[in-house]
Design an enzyme around this catalytic site. Structure first.
Site, PDB file in Angstrom:
ATOM      1  N   LYS A  82       0.844  -1.194   0.000  1.00  0.00           N
ATOM      2  CA  LYS A  82       0.000   0.000   0.000  1.00  0.00           C
ATOM      3  C   LYS A  82       0.878   1.242   0.000  1.00  0.00           C
ATOM      4  O   LYS A  82       1.842   1.326   0.760  1.00  0.00           O
ATOM      5  CB  LYS A  82      -0.902  -0.004   1.225  1.00  0.00           C
ATOM      6  CG  LYS A  82      -1.851   1.194   1.307  1.00  0.00           C
ATOM      7  CD  LYS A  82      -2.662   1.148   2.593  1.00  0.00           C
ATOM      8  CE  LYS A  82      -3.595   2.348   2.700  1.00  0.00           C
ATOM      9  NZ  LYS A  82      -4.341   2.345   3.975  1.00  0.00           N
ATOM     10  N   SER A 158      -9.012   2.633   3.905  1.00  0.00           N
ATOM     11  CA  SER A 158      -8.238   3.252   2.835  1.00  0.00           C
ATOM     12  C   SER A 158      -7.317   2.282   2.101  1.00  0.00           C
ATOM     13  O   SER A 158      -6.599   2.692   1.182  1.00  0.00           O
ATOM     14  CB  SER A 158      -7.394   4.403   3.402  1.00  0.00           C
ATOM     15  OG  SER A 158      -6.442   3.934   4.337  1.00  0.00           O
ATOM     16  N   SER A 182      -8.884   0.902   8.189  1.00  0.00           N
ATOM     17  CA  SER A 182      -8.431   0.920   6.804  1.00  0.00           C
ATOM     18  C   SER A 182      -7.961  -0.416   6.271  1.00  0.00           C
ATOM     19  O   SER A 182      -7.802  -0.568   5.062  1.00  0.00           O
ATOM     20  CB  SER A 182      -7.334   1.960   6.617  1.00  0.00           C
ATOM     21  OG  SER A 182      -7.870   3.258   6.654  1.00  0.00           O
TER      22      SER A 182
END
Length: 486
Positions: A82, A158, A182
């Site tokens: 990520k 996220s 997230s």
């Protein structure tokens, strides 16, 4: 075996086959790159692709197998990182923000380095909303990432890029980060296993501020199996001198925990955190039906009143004030580190939801923030008091099906009730106040064939307990056959 079958093997099986010589790292990486190329147009899961670099690393990995070198537990396995809390030396580190698209960093995050040292091959860096500031994955840098189950619905956030990539077979495992759910929100939206460990299990070089305040955020994992996440955590966790809060090595064995029985455990179930959250009846029904798995495994489940003595609005205000201060701090850090004043010079390259938070954070004083921490403390004490009687707490992860990508911050109503704020459709963020280990595990599907997540929360330091429960549930209620061809 077709490339699709190959791409849906567990990461642990990929690594075992590579070590036995039954599977070529070159073929494995090529298969995943082909899948990425075929699906990236629909999913938009990656900010940065490293296909040529990954192919070169795969050749090196194959040579290591042929020369009988000592191989790490993830040798030759393709992974995604990520692009938030995931720095890689010499590569862009955008954090999902357009003003940072040309920022190149000169260091690699501790967790990423440990994964690479274990033999993993990074094929790309995944999409995230700017600085992970919301529960949907879209930004002004490259756009939105939907769930592979329905391209008109969000992948959550996220870590939505990582979750979508894992669910779609683009990679078997990926890193995420979690400051309000997230890892868990996109895990639920994409039908994968998402894990947020006890605070500071995974160390960070927090710069320029080493002394982070709540909401506690952490690097976590996205995977299609609990066992794959266990291997990742075995690799990533452990103290590091550059993290002043890093937990000591206390012998946590994630892989071993996946084989542990949960017979005799007492599990508390809360469908809505003492009515703090409106929950769609279908979501509640799917989660409650899945609780039978715990009975089958010899654990007892009891619906409870937790005794939360702060209101949603009080918790919400505390979270948002801390998050606003965090956003203002991020802006100051980017000015100091890269000479980029996002708030002053690049406002038109950021969504209002970011610039408004920066502005609010600049106005919040220390005394005001300190007062909010008393509310956080009250919630922390209540949750940990629950664990004096119960081994685990289970809730839905999301209040609803993955919402439409058209929503700016989630649905306005759930089951006829007004949603209390932009965070009112996921039951994850309060547990970023408690520093606890938290997972989202696939619990089933709605009538629209959309995945439903179940959140499992354990006491701080008891990550093994959450892994034991998650793996036991997976054996009784497997989901690895349920991923859609995109």
């Amino acid at each position: 075996m077709t490339n699709e079958d190959l791409c849906y093997l567990p990461a642990t099986e990929m690594a075992s086959r590579i070590k036995r010589g039954d599977l070529s790292p070159v073929d494995l990486v090529d298969a995943h790159i082909e899948r990425i190329e075929a699906q990236e147009g629909d999913l938009n899961a990656f900010i940065t692709l490293l296909t040529e670099e990954a192919r070169e690393e795969a050749k090196e990995a194959e040579r290591a197998v042929q020369t009988a070198e000592e191989l790490g537990p993830l040798h030759g396995v393709p992974i995604a990182i990520k692009d938030l809390l995931g720095k890689m030396e010499g590569l862009p580190y955008t954090q999902g923000a357009k003003p940072l698209e040309n920022v190149i960093v000169d260091e690699t995050s501790i967790a990423v380095q440990r994964l690479q040292d274990a033999g993993a091959i990074v094929v790309g860096k995944t999409n995230t909303p700017e600085f992970g500031h919301k529960g949907q994955t879209d930004n002004l840098l490259i756009g939105e990432t939907p769930t592979p189950f329905d391209l008109d619905r969000t992948s959550g956030g996220s870590s939505g890029g990582s979750a979508a990539a894992v669910a779609a077979g683009m990679v078997p495992i990926a890193t995420g980060s979690d400051a309000g759910g997230s890892c868990r929100i996109p895990a639920a939206a994409c039908g994968v296993f998402g894990y947020c460990p006890s605070f500071t299990r995974v160390p960070h070089r927090h710069r320029p501020n080493m002394f982070v305040a709540p909401p506690f955020y952490q690097t976590g994992t996205l995977s299609r199996s609990v066992g794959d996440a266990a291997v990742m955590l075995d690799v990533m966790t452990g103290p590091h001198l550059q993290d002043p809060f890093g937990l000591p090595d206390d012998g946590v064995d994630y892989v071993g925990a996946t084989q542990r029985s949960i017979a005799g455990m007492d599990v508390a179930y809360s469908p809505d955190l003492d009515e703090l959250f409106p929950v769609d009846p279908e979501i509640r029904s799917v989660v409650e039906e899945s609780l039978d798995a715990f009975d089958t495994l010899g654990a007892s489940v009891e619906e409870v009143e937790i005794g939360i003595d702060v209101t949603f609005e009080e918790l919400w205000d505390a979270f948002m004030d801390h998050w606003s201060v965090t956003m203002a701090g991020i802006n100051e850090a980017k000015k100091a580190q890269h000479g980029i004043d996002m708030y002053g010079d690049h406002r038109d390259e950021l969504p209002d939801s970011v610039t408004e938070k920066i502005e609010e954070g600049r106005e919040i004083g220390a005394v005001e923030l300190g007062a909010q921490q008393s509310r956080i403390t009250a919630f922390y004490r209540t949750i940990h008091a629950l664990f004096e009687e119960y081994d685990l707490l289970v809730t839905p992860t999301l209040s609803i099906e993955p919402p439409s990508t058209e929503y700016v911050s989630g649905p306005p109503q759930i089951n006829g009730q007004e949603v209390p704020g932009a965070l009112g459709w996921f039951l994850t963020w309060p547990f970023n106040f408690t520093a606890t280990p938290n997972a989202s595990i696939p619990a089933g599907f709605t009538d629209n064939d959309l995945p439903v997540g179940m959140q499992i929360v354990g006491p701080r330091y008891h990550d093994e307990r959450v892994f034991a429960a998650s793996a036991s549930f997976e054996r009784v209620n497997p989901w690895d056959h349920a991923y859609p061809p995109v």
